[in-house]
Design a protein around this motif. Structure first.
Motif, PDB file in Angstrom:
ATOM      1  N   ALA A   1       0.813  -1.213   0.000  1.00  0.00           N
ATOM      2  CA  ALA A   1       0.000   0.000   0.000  1.00  0.00           C
ATOM      3  C   ALA A   1       0.851   1.270   0.000  1.00  0.00           C
ATOM      4  O   ALA A   1       0.552   2.237  -0.714  1.00  0.00           O
TER       5      ALA A   1
ATOM      6  N   MET B   1     -11.025  -6.916  -1.628  1.00  0.00           N
ATOM      7  CA  MET B   1     -10.491  -6.061  -0.560  1.00  0.00           C
ATOM      8  C   MET B   1      -9.106  -5.536  -0.924  1.00  0.00           C
ATOM      9  O   MET B   1      -8.803  -4.358  -0.703  1.00  0.00           O
TER      10      MET B   1
ATOM     11  N   SER C   1      -8.332  -1.610  -1.649  1.00  0.00           N
ATOM     12  CA  SER C   1      -7.315  -0.978  -0.804  1.00  0.00           C
ATOM     13  C   SER C   1      -6.211  -0.344  -1.651  1.00  0.00           C
ATOM     14  O   SER C   1      -5.790   0.794  -1.397  1.00  0.00           O
ATOM     15  N   CYS C   2      -5.746  -1.075  -2.678  1.00  0.00           N
ATOM     16  CA  CYS C   2      -4.694  -0.548  -3.550  1.00  0.00           C
ATOM     17  C   CYS C   2      -5.152   0.710  -4.284  1.00  0.00           C
ATOM     18  O   CYS C   2      -4.426   1.702  -4.364  1.00  0.00           O
TER      19      CYS C   2
ATOM     20  N   GLU D   1      -5.367   3.704  -2.002  1.00  0.00           N
ATOM     21  CA  GLU D   1      -4.033   4.225  -1.708  1.00  0.00           C
ATOM     22  C   GLU D   1      -3.495   5.031  -2.891  1.00  0.00           C
ATOM     23  O   GLU D   1      -2.843   6.058  -2.720  1.00  0.00           O
TER      24      GLU D   1
ATOM     25  N   TYR E   1     -16.623  -1.015   4.959  1.00  0.00           N
ATOM     26  CA  TYR E   1     -15.379  -1.467   5.588  1.00  0.00           C
ATOM     27  C   TYR E   1     -15.129  -0.790   6.939  1.00  0.00           C
ATOM     28  O   TYR E   1     -13.980  -0.612   7.346  1.00  0.00           O
TER      29      TYR E   1
ATOM     30  N   GLU F   1     -12.861  -2.728   9.024  1.00  0.00           N
ATOM     31  CA  GLU F   1     -11.560  -3.079   8.447  1.00  0.00           C
ATOM     32  C   GLU F   1     -10.624  -1.884   8.625  1.00  0.00           C
ATOM     33  O   GLU F   1     -10.680  -0.912   7.883  1.00  0.00           O
TER      34      GLU F   1
ATOM     35  N   ILE G   1      -8.212  -0.641   5.578  1.00  0.00           N
ATOM     36  CA  ILE G   1      -8.898   0.060   4.499  1.00  0.00           C
ATOM     37  C   ILE G   1      -9.419   1.409   4.988  1.00  0.00           C
ATOM     38  O   ILE G   1      -9.388   2.407   4.265  1.00  0.00           O
TER      39      ILE G   1
ATOM     40  N   SER H   1      -6.950   4.019   4.658  1.00  0.00           N
ATOM     41  CA  SER H   1      -6.774   4.528   3.300  1.00  0.00           C
ATOM     42  C   SER H   1      -7.846   5.549   2.949  1.00  0.00           C
ATOM     43  O   SER H   1      -7.587   6.544   2.279  1.00  0.00           O
TER      44      SER H   1
END
Length: 293
Positions: free
Chosen positions: A170, A227, A231-232, A235, A270, A273, A276, A279
């Motif tokens: 990330a 997920m 997330s990527c 970011e 999320y 989470e 995430i 981010s």
């Protein structure tokens, strides 16, 4: 800046390509270029060796690649240096009018190899993202030539439209997004800069909007691959937003506006989470900051 000791010590070399700095630099660069060959890379270029290569190139390029002493001189002055074998003439060897663009292209191609062909090597990728690529875009005299290279466009395209770089963690996703976005300011005009950013983030924003609109989002959002991808992308958007500059602010504003509803949906989905959520929060704050500038 080139150390004064190096500038003054080797005064007797009348042929530029025989200057010790040129000979040593050229030898190491030719060796590093061998990693572009798949067979050579598999046989000799271990992750630790590549770390040494990238560390050297990052440090070397800050001093010798298109140095200010060369790029800020007038064309008449540079011609005088070269034709009269001045003690500083060797500074032009890796300059814009000589080998500089060729070497810059090789460096970008090597950088892409380290990001794509060495998955999981976080130290190597950190050197590439933070020291080498980020260092190049910070120097205007280099970045204006950087964005004109096919190899730079290949790297940008791989980041924007392919999945080969999703293996980065990330932090490196965010750093690379920031670096690529910063390079847009070196484009010829503001419209070109904004179009570059739109092309860079187009796939990301479209995917986030598409997946956030699915009726069964709560179910598919918990799938590990989804997920990871979400997330990527978040970011990356965070890195892009953090690189906002006057010339690219319009495109970054459009990016944030297009995904804001999706970001709020993901924030709810999320909410348990933590990674995430980390981010989403900073991206939201970065974008709000852009809105009120």
């Amino acid at each position: 800046m080139v150390p004064k000791a190096i500038q003054t010590h080797f005064r007797d070399y009348m042929e530029i390509d025989k200057h010790p700095v040129i000979v040593l630099s050229s030898s190491i660069l030719r060796f590093a270029e061998q990693c572009l060959d798949p067979e050579m890379r598999a046989s000799f270029f271990s992750p630790r060796l590549m770390e040494a290569v990238i560390w050297f190139i990052a440090r070397w390029s800050c001093t010798y690649l298109m140095p200010p002493e060369e790029t800020t001189g007038s064309s008449d002055h540079l011609h005088y240096l070269q034709s009269n074998y001045s003690s500083k003439a060797w500074l032009t060897f890796f300059g814009v009018g000589n080998q500089g663009k060729l070497v810059l292209d090789i460096i970008v191609r090597i950088s892409k190899i380290t990001l794509v062909s060495y998955p999981g090597e976080t130290d190597l990728q950190a050197l590439t993202c933070y020291q080498l690529l980020y260092g190049l875009v910070q120097r205007k005299n280099i970045s204006t030539h950087l964005v004109a290279l096919d190899s730079w466009h290949d790297l940008t395209n791989a980041f924007a439209n392919e999945r080969t770089l999703f293996s980065l963690n990330a932090v490196h996703q965010r750093s690379l997004a920031q670096t690529l976005t910063l390079s847009a300011s070196a484009m010829s005009n503001s419209e070109a800069s904004n179009q570059y950013v739109r092309s860079l983030v187009g796939y990301m924003t479209a995917y986030l909007v598409e997946i956030s609109s699915k009726n069964n989002l709560k179910n598919i959002a918990q799938q590990p691959d989804v997920m990871l991808l979400v997330s990527c992308l978040l970011e990356r958007l965070r890195g892009t937003a953090s690189a906002s500059e006057p010339r690219t602010q319009k495109a970054i504003y459009e990016m944030g506006f297009s995904v804001m509803n999706s970001v709020l949906i993901f924030l709810e989905v999320y909410k348990h989470e933590v990674l995430i959520g980390f981010s989403i929060g900073p991206f939201y704050l970065f974008y709000l900051n852009i809105l009120f500038l």
